[in-house]
Design a protein around this motif. Structure first.
Motif, short mmCIF file in Angstrom:
data_model
loop_
_atom_site.label_atom_id
_atom_site.label_comp_id
_atom_site.label_asym_id
_atom_site.label_seq_id
_atom_site.Cartn_x
_atom_site.Cartn_y
_atom_site.Cartn_z
N LEU A 4 0.84 -1.19 0.00
CA LEU A 4 0.00 0.00 0.00
C LEU A 4 0.88 1.24 0.00
O LEU A 4 1.82 1.34 0.80
N GLU A 6 0.57 5.33 0.38
CA GLU A 6 -0.33 6.42 0.79
C GLU A 6 0.27 7.77 0.40
O GLU A 6 1.49 7.93 0.34
N SER A 21 -4.89 9.61 -0.41
CA SER A 21 -5.01 8.60 -1.46
C SER A 21 -4.18 7.38 -1.10
O SER A 21 -3.17 7.49 -0.40
N CYS A 22 -4.64 6.24 -1.59
CA CYS A 22 -3.94 4.98 -1.32
C CYS A 22 -4.01 4.11 -2.56
O CYS A 22 -5.10 3.92 -3.12
N TRP A 34 -9.38 3.33 5.90
CA TRP A 34 -8.40 4.09 6.66
C TRP A 34 -8.63 3.91 8.16
O TRP A 34 -9.77 3.98 8.63
N THR A 75 -7.41 1.62 -6.03
CA THR A 75 -7.09 2.83 -5.27
C THR A 75 -8.28 3.26 -4.42
O THR A 75 -9.44 2.95 -4.75
N TYR A 92 -3.59 5.45 8.43
CA TYR A 92 -3.07 4.24 7.79
C TYR A 92 -4.11 3.72 6.80
O TYR A 92 -5.28 3.50 7.16
N CYS A 93 -3.67 3.51 5.59
CA CYS A 93 -4.52 2.85 4.61
C CYS A 93 -4.59 1.36 4.95
O CYS A 93 -3.59 0.77 5.37
N GLY A 104 -0.84 0.13 5.42
CA GLY A 104 0.22 0.96 4.87
C GLY A 104 1.11 1.49 5.98
O GLY A 104 0.89 1.23 7.16
#
Length: 113
Positions: A4, A6, A21-22, A34, A75, A92-93, A104
């Motif tokens: 991932l 981010e 965005s991720c 998230w 995404t 955190y994604c 992420g």
């Protein structure tokens, strides 16, 4: 294995907006979302979206945050409006597969009063 990436964190004044965005690599990702970890507190779910578009939000962000996803590109984005100082934290994604959850590395969001 899911990786991932981010982007979009930063510093903003209260009342402002940020967009996170991720991008996820890997297959069979059934959900993305998230989490955040405010300073000195436990990590909490902020928002999540499934591959069929169902969404879930923490009560504290309902009406202010909007999560979206592009399944074809793997995404996800989190539009954060009307930000408050209590939204400060590491975001955190997450990517959910049927048998695993992946995180992420996190991106810092700081909201000044």
């Amino acid at each position: 294995q899911v990786q991932l990436v981010e982007s979009g964190g930063g510093l903003v004044q209260a009342g402002g907006s940020l967009r996170l965005s991720c991008a996820a690599s890997g297959r069979n990702i059934v959900g993305m979302g998230w989490h955040r970890q405010p300073p000195g507190k436990q990590r909490e779910l902020v928002a999540a979206i499934t591959d069929n578009g169902s969404t879930k939000y923490a009560d504290s962000v309902k009406g202010r945050f909007t999560i979206s996803r592009d399944n074809a590109k793997n995404t996800a984005s989190l539009q954060m409006d009307s930000l408050k100082p209590e939204d400060t934290g590491i975001y955190y994604c997450i990517a959910l597969k049927t048998v695993s959850v992946h995180f992420g590395q996190g991106t810092q969001v700081t909201v000044s009063s």
